[in-house]
Design a protein around this motif. Sequence first.
Motif, PDB file in Angstrom:
ATOM      1  N   MET A   1      -9.666 -30.003 -48.363  1.00 36.05           N
ATOM      2  CA  MET A   1      -8.615 -30.858 -47.845  1.00 36.05           C
ATOM      3  C   MET A   1      -7.640 -31.264 -48.930  1.00 36.05           C
ATOM      4  N   LYS A   2      -8.209 -31.466 -50.110  1.00 38.50           N
ATOM      5  CA  LYS A   2      -7.369 -31.975 -51.188  1.00 38.50           C
ATOM      6  C   LYS A   2      -6.262 -30.995 -51.541  1.00 38.50           C
TER       7      LYS A   2
ATOM      8  N   LEU B   1     -10.908 -41.958 -41.600  1.00 42.26           N
ATOM      9  CA  LEU B   1      -9.589 -41.874 -42.227  1.00 42.26           C
ATOM     10  C   LEU B   1      -9.236 -40.427 -42.571  1.00 42.26           C
ATOM     11  N   LYS B   2     -10.250 -39.716 -43.012  1.00 42.87           N
ATOM     12  CA  LYS B   2      -9.998 -38.318 -43.353  1.00 42.87           C
ATOM     13  C   LYS B   2      -9.529 -37.551 -42.121  1.00 42.87           C
ATOM     14  N   ASP B   3     -10.219 -37.838 -41.027  1.00 42.15           N
ATOM     15  CA  ASP B   3      -9.815 -37.187 -39.775  1.00 42.15           C
ATOM     16  C   ASP B   3      -8.373 -37.501 -39.437  1.00 42.15           C
ATOM     17  N   LEU B   4      -8.058 -38.764 -39.639  1.00 41.50           N
ATOM     18  CA  LEU B   4      -6.711 -39.206 -39.313  1.00 41.50           C
ATOM     19  C   LEU B   4      -5.700 -38.471 -40.179  1.00 41.50           C
ATOM     20  N   VAL B   5      -6.053 -38.394 -41.462  1.00 37.62           N
ATOM     21  CA  VAL B   5      -5.177 -37.705 -42.395  1.00 37.62           C
ATOM     22  C   VAL B   5      -5.014 -36.249 -41.959  1.00 37.62           C
ATOM     23  N   GLN B   6      -6.130 -35.653 -41.570  1.00 42.08           N
ATOM     24  CA  GLN B   6      -6.084 -34.264 -41.124  1.00 42.08           C
ATOM     25  C   GLN B   6      -5.149 -34.127 -39.919  1.00 42.08           C
ATOM     26  N   GLN B   7      -5.294 -35.053 -39.003  1.00 41.22           N
ATOM     27  CA  GLN B   7      -4.439 -35.001 -37.824  1.00 41.22           C
ATOM     28  C   GLN B   7      -2.974 -35.109 -38.200  1.00 41.22           C
TER      29      GLN B   7
ATOM     30  N   ASN C   1      -1.694 -31.957 -39.739  1.00 39.50           N
ATOM     31  CA  ASN C   1      -1.373 -30.969 -38.704  1.00 39.50           C
ATOM     32  C   ASN C   1      -0.046 -31.303 -38.049  1.00 39.50           C
ATOM     33  N   GLU C   2       0.084 -32.585 -37.780  1.00 42.36           N
ATOM     34  CA  GLU C   2       1.272 -33.021 -37.069  1.00 42.36           C
ATOM     35  C   GLU C   2       2.522 -32.677 -37.867  1.00 42.36           C
ATOM     36  N   ILE C   3       2.457 -32.975 -39.171  1.00 42.78           N
ATOM     37  CA  ILE C   3       3.625 -32.705 -40.005  1.00 42.78           C
ATOM     38  C   ILE C   3       3.929 -31.213 -40.013  1.00 42.78           C
ATOM     39  N   ASN C   4       2.883 -30.424 -40.156  1.00 41.70           N
ATOM     40  CA  ASN C   4       3.104 -28.980 -40.161  1.00 41.70           C
ATOM     41  C   ASN C   4       3.803 -28.517 -38.895  1.00 41.70           C
ATOM     42  N   ILE C   5       3.293 -28.983 -37.777  1.00 45.27           N
ATOM     43  CA  ILE C   5       3.878 -28.552 -36.501  1.00 45.27           C
ATOM     44  C   ILE C   5       5.322 -29.009 -36.399  1.00 45.27           C
ATOM     45  N   LEU C   6       5.531 -30.269 -36.781  1.00 45.55           N
ATOM     46  CA  LEU C   6       6.885 -30.813 -36.640  1.00 45.55           C
ATOM     47  C   LEU C   6       7.866 -30.121 -37.571  1.00 45.55           C
ATOM     48  N   VAL C   7       7.416 -29.864 -38.789  1.00 46.26           N
ATOM     49  CA  VAL C   7       8.304 -29.201 -39.739  1.00 46.26           C
ATOM     50  C   VAL C   7       8.711 -27.835 -39.189  1.00 46.26           C
TER      51      VAL C   7
ATOM     52  N   LYS D   1       2.203 -39.567 -49.891  1.00 55.13           N
ATOM     53  CA  LYS D   1       1.789 -40.554 -50.881  1.00 55.13           C
ATOM     54  C   LYS D   1       0.695 -41.458 -50.291  1.00 55.13           C
ATOM     55  N   ALA D   2       0.943 -41.905 -49.113  1.00 49.70           N
ATOM     56  CA  ALA D   2      -0.028 -42.787 -48.463  1.00 49.70           C
ATOM     57  C   ALA D   2      -1.366 -42.069 -48.322  1.00 49.70           C
ATOM     58  N   ARG D   3      -1.262 -40.816 -48.027  1.00 50.25           N
ATOM     59  CA  ARG D   3      -2.451 -40.012 -47.828  1.00 50.25           C
ATOM     60  C   ARG D   3      -3.240 -39.913 -49.132  1.00 50.25           C
ATOM     61  N   GLN D   4      -2.485 -39.704 -50.211  1.00 48.18           N
ATOM     62  CA  GLN D   4      -3.161 -39.598 -51.501  1.00 48.18           C
ATOM     63  C   GLN D   4      -3.880 -40.895 -51.840  1.00 48.18           C
ATOM     64  N   ASN D   5      -3.220 -41.985 -51.541  1.00 44.82           N
ATOM     65  CA  ASN D   5      -3.841 -43.271 -51.833  1.00 44.82           C
ATOM     66  C   ASN D   5      -5.162 -43.407 -51.118  1.00 44.82           C
ATOM     67  N   ILE D   6      -5.119 -43.010 -49.851  1.00 44.09           N
ATOM     68  CA  ILE D   6      -6.354 -43.125 -49.059  1.00 44.09           C
ATOM     69  C   ILE D   6      -7.441 -42.234 -49.645  1.00 44.09           C
ATOM     70  N   LEU D   7      -7.041 -41.017 -49.983  1.00 44.19           N
ATOM     71  CA  LEU D   7      -8.030 -40.086 -50.520  1.00 44.19           C
ATOM     72  C   LEU D   7      -8.603 -40.605 -51.839  1.00 44.19           C
ATOM     73  N   LYS D   8      -7.697 -41.178 -52.638  1.00 40.10           N
ATOM     74  CA  LYS D   8      -8.132 -41.706 -53.929  1.00 40.10           C
ATOM     75  C   LYS D   8      -9.161 -42.794 -53.714  1.00 40.10           C
ATOM     76  N   GLN D   9      -8.810 -43.662 -52.777  1.00 41.10           N
ATOM     77  CA  GLN D   9      -9.702 -44.768 -52.482  1.00 41.10           C
ATOM     78  C   GLN D   9     -11.044 -44.240 -51.997  1.00 41.10           C
TER      79      GLN D   9
END
Length: 832
Positions: free
Chosen positions: A696-697, A463-469, A472-478, A819-827
């Motif tokens: 990452m956090k 999941l962390k990898d996914l979040v990382q991906q 990255n994706e958001i950064n590139i797209l932005v 937000k979703a990412r934070q939830n995952i990290l929290k979990q």
Amino acid sequence: MVKHTIQIFARVKPTRSKAGLYELDEDDEGQPRLTFTVPRDLADGFINNKKENYKFRFKQVFDQTSKQDDIFQAVSKPVVDNVLSGFNGTIFAYGQTGSGKTFTITGGAERYTDRGIIPRSISYLYEQFEKDTERTYDLHISYLEIYNDSGFDLLDPKHEASKLEDLPKVGLMEDSDQNIHLKNLSVHPASSEEEALNLLFLGDTNRMIAETPMNQASTRSHCIFTIHVTSRETGSATIRRAKLHLVDLAGSERVGKSGVGGTLLTEAKYINLSLHFLEQVIIALSDKSRQHIPYRNSMMTSVLRDSLGGNCMTTMIATCSIEKRNLDESISTCRFAQRVAMIKNDVMVNEELDPKLMIQKLKREIQQLKEELAMATGEQRTDDLTDEDLQRCQEAVEQYLEDTDPDGILSIGADMRKIQTCFRILKKHVLEKPAVTEVIRSPHPEAPPPDTGPYSDAENSKLKDLVQQRDNEINILVNMLKKEKKRASNAESELTNMGKFAVRTSSAADDAPSYNNVAMSRESTGSRSRPNSSRRREEQAKHKILGDMSKGRQEAFEIFRRDYPQKETIEQNKVHLKQHYAEAKSLGEKVNKTRKKINHLKGQIEQHRMQLAMQGLVDPNNPEPDEEEQELRADMEEEKDSYKQSFNRLKTLKTEIEHLQHLLEKSKVKLMKDFEMWWAEQALVSQNAQSAGGSMKSAWRTPTPKQSRKAPPPDLVSPGNSTLSQSSSASSLYQSAAHSLPQQSYHPASHSQPPQVGHHRQKVATQLSSFYSQPPSQPQPPVEKNGYRLPRSAGNEPKAGIPLTGDSKADADIMAFVKARQNILKQANGNR
Ligand code: ADP
Ligand code: MG
């Protein structure tokens, strides 16, 4: 057996540089000669070397203006003619990377007229097959790539390769007569030109897909396209076999070169070891006193054993780039060719009595005679078949089914009971078959994975990898989005400045293509008449290269495609293709019309004859057609001519269309590979930017200017500008990758931001700080939109660090993701 000296040709690649470094003339014996003149400034460094002119004799030298067809006519046609007569043939291109080997052997990537030796030879072969009515021909194709002394099958139909190692590995075997056999190399029948070309393009595309910047397969590997031609005179048991190898060798460049000089040139070492072994073989062959020829040292020399000193008519094309900096390599290339020209091969026609065919023929004859005998003598039979007979029936059916010969017969004798039994066995086979395929087609659905409860460590890291991906994706797209906006506003201000459209403030935004426009225009330009197979292949390639694309990546891809430097060529080819389709369509209609007319005229002639007969006007002594019939016949001949013409044109058009389609497919694969590389590069930079900010956090935290200089945001790094990304060795990987692909320095904003080296650093710093400080200094996006709530107090990451776009909808999406990412990290953290 005939002695055949290896023929050598030279081809000079077109260049824009004007330096008169070479000259074409003839030597005293009237042999074509290529002379290189080394300029003083290059030769000066070498004390031992006073020589300035290097002269080389060739069978023919093709200058810069030579066309692909000239090469085909002079070099390949004679070889292919010999192949048709049963002699093996090899044509190989040798020269440094970029000198035109692939262009010569396979062809250029843009125009139909740039077709190289392979497609032209294929065309010519089928043309000749059609003309020769006395023999029947079979053509098979294999396509081998040798990289690092390992062989790979470029045509395996089963593989789902995205890298070279995924392709089936081909091995070498030597039989007791020391003949080399290739294990695992698939050989494919091609019953038409179209099928053969499809195989060529399949192999080329696989080669492209499998190539990575690291292996640079296209410059470091050898490709051997082999056409196997088998022919037989009708009714004869003698078959002729000949192989035609068309070889695109690895780049012949050497290390240790620093200029032109006798000593240095001979001491320089090939980068590619197997070319070194090739040279060893050539040296051994050209020295008559040598007994041992070291073929076995490399896979390539083993495979080409027959082509070098064996039973093969071999031809070499030395490709030369004649720019000053390439002069030494070109001289090496020609020196190598001179050695090759000393090799004499022993060639003979490969004809053999097909023993299998003879045995089959005799067996069939014996069986038929036996049956006739049984019929004639009326052999007595009991009612039931013995076990032995049943067994024989069973075997006969099996043999019959295994026999690949379409003319094979099931011969069991003139006994109805046996015949019935065989039919029963056959029926059983037929009925059983679908059940078997059924089992293969529908494997048991996999049981759902057991529910392992809260996330495991492995899952966490996934999941962390996914979040990382996604990060990255958001950064590139932005970043892309920002550039799009900037582009639009630039265009707007330009228009405003021009004063023309001052009133229409929204005009620029209207003109600037949005994601949707891009996607739509792509749809609309896509040719509807494109066959499904090519679309399917493209989809497969896309999946292989790009995998499952998220929506964001898909959008980035669309923009990348829009700004792609080779887009124009692709579009031009599309236009050509459309024109060709249109022409083919109207020609098809014309052909049909003409056929109808011919049929109509035939009918008229028959009717006319019938009328004459009914009226008793036919003179049996004078069968000459009357005037009316003669006219009708003349009309018919005219229509037939027109039919033939249109039909032939339609045939060539079809090949052209096929070729263009393949070129398009190939350029699309290239586009995807380029996108993939660009994306990886951007992701790397984005990742570095994040890790520069800490763990990452804190990925979204505003970096300090120091950190940011170390890892600039994606849009500021171009692979060509390596000084900017002083990051990891991995990024240098992509720099070198970009270096190997000239157009790789892809810069989505390059139109609006011409590179200014002088102010670059400062610009980087300014853009960096504005990039990271943008969100707080700009009006905030709406807090709630489409049901998404921005996580203002939800976590420990201040929203100030989140790269927002200013576009409310996009930003809401980003925040929802965060937000979703934070939830995952929290979990994940809670889980530890
Ligand atoms: P190699 O295979 O030797 O590395 P390529 O065949 O890929 O070299 O050629 C390098 C580039 O030069 C390609 O873009 C190719 O299209 C172009 N090129 C090579 N030879 C010619 C030629 N005779 N005419 C036009 N373009 C050529
Ligand atoms: Mg090449």
